[in-house]
Design a protein around this motif. Structure first.
Motif, mmCIF file in Angstrom:
data_model
loop_
_atom_site.group_PDB
_atom_site.id
_atom_site.type_symbol
_atom_site.label_atom_id
_atom_site.label_comp_id
_atom_site.label_asym_id
_atom_site.label_seq_id
_atom_site.Cartn_x
_atom_site.Cartn_y
_atom_site.Cartn_z
ATOM 1 N N MET A 1 0.874 -1.298 0.197
ATOM 2 C CA MET A 1 -0.065 0.160 -0.007
ATOM 3 C C MET A 1 1.027 1.336 0.020
ATOM 4 O O MET A 1 1.704 1.377 0.678
ATOM 5 N N ALA A 2 0.888 2.179 -0.937
ATOM 6 C CA ALA A 2 1.515 3.365 -0.959
ATOM 7 C C ALA A 2 0.872 4.370 0.081
ATOM 8 O O ALA A 2 -0.045 4.376 0.496
ATOM 9 N N ALA A 3 2.073 5.192 0.661
ATOM 10 C CA ALA A 3 1.525 6.212 1.804
ATOM 11 C C ALA A 3 2.086 7.570 1.335
ATOM 12 O O ALA A 3 3.305 7.453 0.955
ATOM 13 N N THR A 4 1.454 8.489 1.737
ATOM 14 C CA THR A 4 1.688 9.799 1.940
ATOM 15 C C THR A 4 2.045 10.121 3.195
ATOM 16 O O THR A 4 1.311 9.614 4.064
ATOM 17 N N ARG A 5 3.088 10.878 3.537
ATOM 18 C CA ARG A 5 3.371 11.033 4.987
ATOM 19 C C ARG A 5 3.218 12.514 5.239
ATOM 20 O O ARG A 5 4.076 13.308 4.520
ATOM 21 N N LEU A 6 2.644 12.975 6.645
ATOM 22 C CA LEU A 6 2.553 14.327 6.890
ATOM 23 C C LEU A 6 3.145 14.136 8.646
ATOM 24 O O LEU A 6 2.640 13.732 9.256
ATOM 25 N N ASP A 7 4.130 15.041 8.850
ATOM 26 C CA ASP A 7 4.472 15.204 10.143
ATOM 27 C C ASP A 7 3.858 16.624 10.519
ATOM 28 O O ASP A 7 4.362 17.635 10.043
ATOM 29 N N LEU A 8 3.064 16.458 11.330
ATOM 30 C CA LEU A 8 2.186 17.654 11.944
ATOM 31 C C LEU A 8 2.526 18.086 13.372
ATOM 32 O O LEU A 8 1.987 19.216 13.704
ATOM 33 N N ARG A 9 3.648 17.739 13.812
ATOM 34 C CA ARG A 9 4.231 18.114 15.151
ATOM 35 C C ARG A 9 4.338 19.678 15.192
ATOM 36 O O ARG A 9 4.406 20.290 16.228
ATOM 37 N N ASP A 10 4.847 20.234 14.052
ATOM 38 C CA ASP A 10 5.265 21.817 13.830
ATOM 39 C C ASP A 10 4.234 22.568 13.307
ATOM 40 O O ASP A 10 4.227 23.676 13.273
ATOM 41 N N VAL A 11 2.997 21.800 12.870
ATOM 42 C CA VAL A 11 1.957 22.653 12.395
ATOM 43 C C VAL A 11 0.920 22.981 13.524
ATOM 44 O O VAL A 11 0.455 22.102 14.399
ATOM 45 N N PRO A 12 0.369 24.321 13.361
ATOM 46 C CA PRO A 12 -0.626 24.693 14.405
ATOM 47 C C PRO A 12 -1.637 23.802 14.575
ATOM 48 O O PRO A 12 -2.225 23.510 13.588
ATOM 49 N N PRO A 13 -2.517 23.539 15.624
ATOM 50 C CA PRO A 13 -3.394 22.568 15.791
ATOM 51 C C PRO A 13 -4.656 23.106 15.062
ATOM 52 O O PRO A 13 -5.363 22.226 14.206
ATOM 53 N N SER A 14 -4.851 24.187 14.668
ATOM 54 C CA SER A 14 -5.997 24.727 13.932
ATOM 55 C C SER A 14 -5.781 24.500 12.526
ATOM 56 O O SER A 14 -6.717 24.509 11.781
ATOM 57 N N GLU A 15 -4.496 24.286 11.982
ATOM 58 C CA GLU A 15 -4.167 23.968 10.644
ATOM 59 C C GLU A 15 -4.200 22.542 10.226
ATOM 60 O O GLU A 15 -4.301 21.999 9.076
ATOM 61 N N ARG A 16 -4.171 21.636 11.271
ATOM 62 C CA ARG A 16 -3.993 20.250 11.126
ATOM 63 C C ARG A 16 -5.027 19.496 10.509
ATOM 64 O O ARG A 16 -4.862 18.783 9.465
ATOM 65 N N HIS A 17 -6.358 19.482 10.900
ATOM 66 C CA HIS A 17 -7.290 18.809 10.227
ATOM 67 C C HIS A 17 -7.592 19.068 8.806
ATOM 68 O O HIS A 17 -7.856 18.276 7.940
ATOM 69 N N PRO A 18 -7.550 20.515 8.531
ATOM 70 C CA PRO A 18 -7.986 20.968 7.182
ATOM 71 C C PRO A 18 -6.835 20.194 6.052
ATOM 72 O O PRO A 18 -7.073 19.784 4.934
ATOM 73 N N MET A 19 -5.522 20.381 6.671
ATOM 74 C CA MET A 19 -4.419 19.754 5.899
ATOM 75 C C MET A 19 -4.623 18.272 5.812
ATOM 76 O O MET A 19 -4.280 17.677 4.747
ATOM 77 N N ILE A 20 -4.955 17.641 6.614
ATOM 78 C CA ILE A 20 -5.311 16.251 6.435
ATOM 79 C C ILE A 20 -6.228 15.699 5.784
ATOM 80 O O ILE A 20 -5.972 15.047 4.749
ATOM 81 N N HIS A 21 -7.156 16.294 5.778
ATOM 82 C CA HIS A 21 -8.391 16.252 4.785
ATOM 83 C C HIS A 21 -7.976 16.448 3.308
ATOM 84 O O HIS A 21 -8.140 15.710 2.357
ATOM 85 N N THR A 22 -7.442 17.362 3.129
ATOM 86 C CA THR A 22 -6.964 17.807 1.902
ATOM 87 C C THR A 22 -6.033 16.797 1.349
ATOM 88 O O THR A 22 -5.871 16.209 0.087
ATOM 89 N N ALA A 23 -4.896 16.293 2.046
ATOM 90 C CA ALA A 23 -4.123 15.439 1.661
ATOM 91 C C ALA A 23 -4.690 13.923 1.422
ATOM 92 O O ALA A 23 -4.362 13.351 0.267
ATOM 93 N N PHE A 24 -5.578 13.483 2.352
ATOM 94 C CA PHE A 24 -6.453 12.268 1.981
ATOM 95 C C PHE A 24 -7.305 12.407 0.776
ATOM 96 O O PHE A 24 -7.198 11.407 -0.067
ATOM 97 N N GLU A 25 -7.795 13.350 0.361
ATOM 98 C CA GLU A 25 -8.577 13.571 -0.799
ATOM 99 C C GLU A 25 -7.600 13.384 -2.011
ATOM 100 O O GLU A 25 -8.248 12.919 -3.085
ATOM 101 N N THR A 26 -6.617 13.843 -1.856
ATOM 102 C CA THR A 26 -5.544 13.583 -3.366
ATOM 103 C C THR A 26 -5.377 12.164 -3.434
ATOM 104 O O THR A 26 -4.762 11.695 -4.471
#
Length: 77
Positions: A1-26
Motif C-alpha cells: 500500500m502506497a503512503a503519503t506522510r505528513l509530520d504535523l508536530r510543528d503545524v499549528p493545531p487549527s491547521e492540522r485537520h484541514p491539511m489532513i483532509h486535503t491530503a487524504f482527498e488527493t
C-alpha cells in the motif's frame, strides 16, 4: 500500500485537520495517509469515520513510537 506522510508536530493545531483532509482527498483508492502527531489522533479517527466515506476505518492503525510521537495510518478504500 502506497503512503503519503505528513509530520504535523510543528503545524499549528487549527491547521492540522484541514491539511489532513486535503491530503487524504488527493490519494487514490488503496493508498494511505500516514500522519505523525504529538498526541494520539483519536478525535481525527472518529471525525473520518463519521464524515469520510472513503476512509477504511477497519484498517486504521495508530502506534505510539516515543513520547510525543504517534504515527497513524489512514487508509483509503
Amino acid at each position: 500500500m502506497a503512503a503519503t506522510r505528513l509530520d504535523l508536530r510543528d503545524v499549528p493545531p487549527s491547521e492540522r485537520h484541514p491539511m489532513i483532509h486535503t491530503a487524504f482527498e488527493t490519494l487514490d483508492s488503496g493508498e494511505a495517509l500516514e500522519i505523525v502527531n504529538d498526541h494520539e489522533p483519536r478525535p481525527l479517527f472518529y471525525e473520518f469515520q463519521a464524515e469520510v466515506d472513503a476512509f477504511d476505518a477497519e484498517s486504521y492503525v495508530c502506534e505510539r513510537r516515543e513520547e510525543g510521537k504517534y504515527v497513524a495510518t489512514l487508509p483509503k478504500q
